[in-house]
Design a protein around this motif. Structure first.
Motif, PDB file in Angstrom:
ATOM      1  N   MET A   1       0.764  -1.069  -0.073  1.00 41.36           N
ATOM      2  CA  MET A   1      -0.204   0.010   0.036  1.00 41.36           C
ATOM      3  C   MET A   1       0.698   1.188  -0.010  1.00 41.36           C
ATOM      4  O   MET A   1       1.883   1.419   0.450  1.00 41.36           O
ATOM      5  CB  MET A   1      -1.008  -0.017   1.254  1.00 41.36           C
ATOM      6  CG  MET A   1      -1.966   1.246   1.264  1.00 41.36           C
ATOM      7  SD  MET A   1      -2.625   1.687   2.786  1.00 41.36           S
ATOM      8  CE  MET A   1      -3.753   0.325   2.809  1.00 41.36           C
ATOM      9  N   GLN A   3       0.787   5.162   0.993  1.00 39.15           N
ATOM     10  CA  GLN A   3       0.039   6.275   1.640  1.00 39.15           C
ATOM     11  C   GLN A   3       0.900   7.354   1.914  1.00 39.15           C
ATOM     12  O   GLN A   3       1.777   7.182   2.118  1.00 39.15           O
ATOM     13  CB  GLN A   3      -0.783   5.770   3.066  1.00 39.15           C
ATOM     14  CG  GLN A   3       0.352   5.315   4.048  1.00 39.15           C
ATOM     15  CD  GLN A   3      -0.419   4.796   5.370  1.00 39.15           C
ATOM     16  OE1 GLN A   3      -1.360   3.924   4.946  1.00 39.15           O
ATOM     17  NE2 GLN A   3       0.184   5.195   6.212  1.00 39.15           N
ATOM     18  N   TYR A 114      -4.498   6.953   0.074  1.00 38.44           N
ATOM     19  CA  TYR A 114      -4.001   5.646   0.118  1.00 38.44           C
ATOM     20  C   TYR A 114      -4.563   4.697  -1.058  1.00 38.44           C
ATOM     21  O   TYR A 114      -5.464   5.230  -1.519  1.00 38.44           O
ATOM     22  CB  TYR A 114      -5.109   4.894   1.254  1.00 38.44           C
ATOM     23  CG  TYR A 114      -4.930   5.519   2.640  1.00 38.44           C
ATOM     24  CD1 TYR A 114      -4.253   5.053   3.537  1.00 38.44           C
ATOM     25  CD2 TYR A 114      -6.026   6.499   3.043  1.00 38.44           C
ATOM     26  CE1 TYR A 114      -4.167   5.541   4.827  1.00 38.44           C
ATOM     27  CE2 TYR A 114      -5.824   7.186   4.260  1.00 38.44           C
ATOM     28  CZ  TYR A 114      -4.981   6.669   5.207  1.00 38.44           C
ATOM     29  OH  TYR A 114      -4.941   7.093   6.284  1.00 38.44           O
ATOM     30  N   ASP A 116      -3.876   1.129  -3.196  1.00 41.15           N
ATOM     31  CA  ASP A 116      -3.604  -0.413  -2.799  1.00 41.15           C
ATOM     32  C   ASP A 116      -3.974  -1.117  -3.906  1.00 41.15           C
ATOM     33  O   ASP A 116      -4.907  -0.861  -4.653  1.00 41.15           O
ATOM     34  CB  ASP A 116      -4.208  -0.791  -1.579  1.00 41.15           C
ATOM     35  CG  ASP A 116      -3.434  -2.017  -0.874  1.00 41.15           C
ATOM     36  OD1 ASP A 116      -2.728  -2.612  -1.452  1.00 41.15           O
ATOM     37  OD2 ASP A 116      -3.956  -2.172   0.209  1.00 41.15           O
TER      38      ASP A 116
END
Length: 121
Positions: A1, A3, A114, A116
């Protein structure tokens, strides 16, 4: 991920602007505030992403505004997603799941991003 947080007042990207010149020809331009916001997004994204992600993606954008002004969430989203194009992903058409929110935070306006590869969350 991936962020990251980009500090600053989020800027909405509205429809492309067109002006008519004296010659009768039209000229399109991008709002300089939008361009600056997209550049800020890209600059921070570069610090957190080595190469663009591939495949289907999930994105969550949490916008923090400095006041209660009326601003469309989808327009805030457009400018931010465009600022990540070619850095976080090749194209924003890779985003299959998108979560958006906005709230007032007078002390620290900005956007928390974010992204992902896990789209089934």
């Amino acid at each position: 991920m991936i962020q990251f947080f980009v500090e600053g007042e989020p800027v909405p990207k509205q429809s492309f602007r067109v002006v008519e010149k004296r010659s009768g020809k039209t000229h399109g331009y991008a709002d300089p505030r939008v361009t600056a916001w997209q550049t800020a997004i890209g600059t921070i994204a570069n610090q957190y992403c080595d190469k663009p992600l591939e495949g289907k993606l999930l994105a969550r954008l949490e916008f923090y505004l400095s006041n209660n002004r009326v601003v469309d969430l989808d327009n805030l989203c457009k400018a931010t997603l465009d600022g990540m194009k070619g850095i976080v992903y090749k194209d924003d058409n890779q985003i299959y799941v998108l979560h958006l929110s906005k709230e007032v935070n007078k002390k620290t306006p900005g956007v928390m991003v974010y992204v992902d590869t896990e789209v089934h969350k």
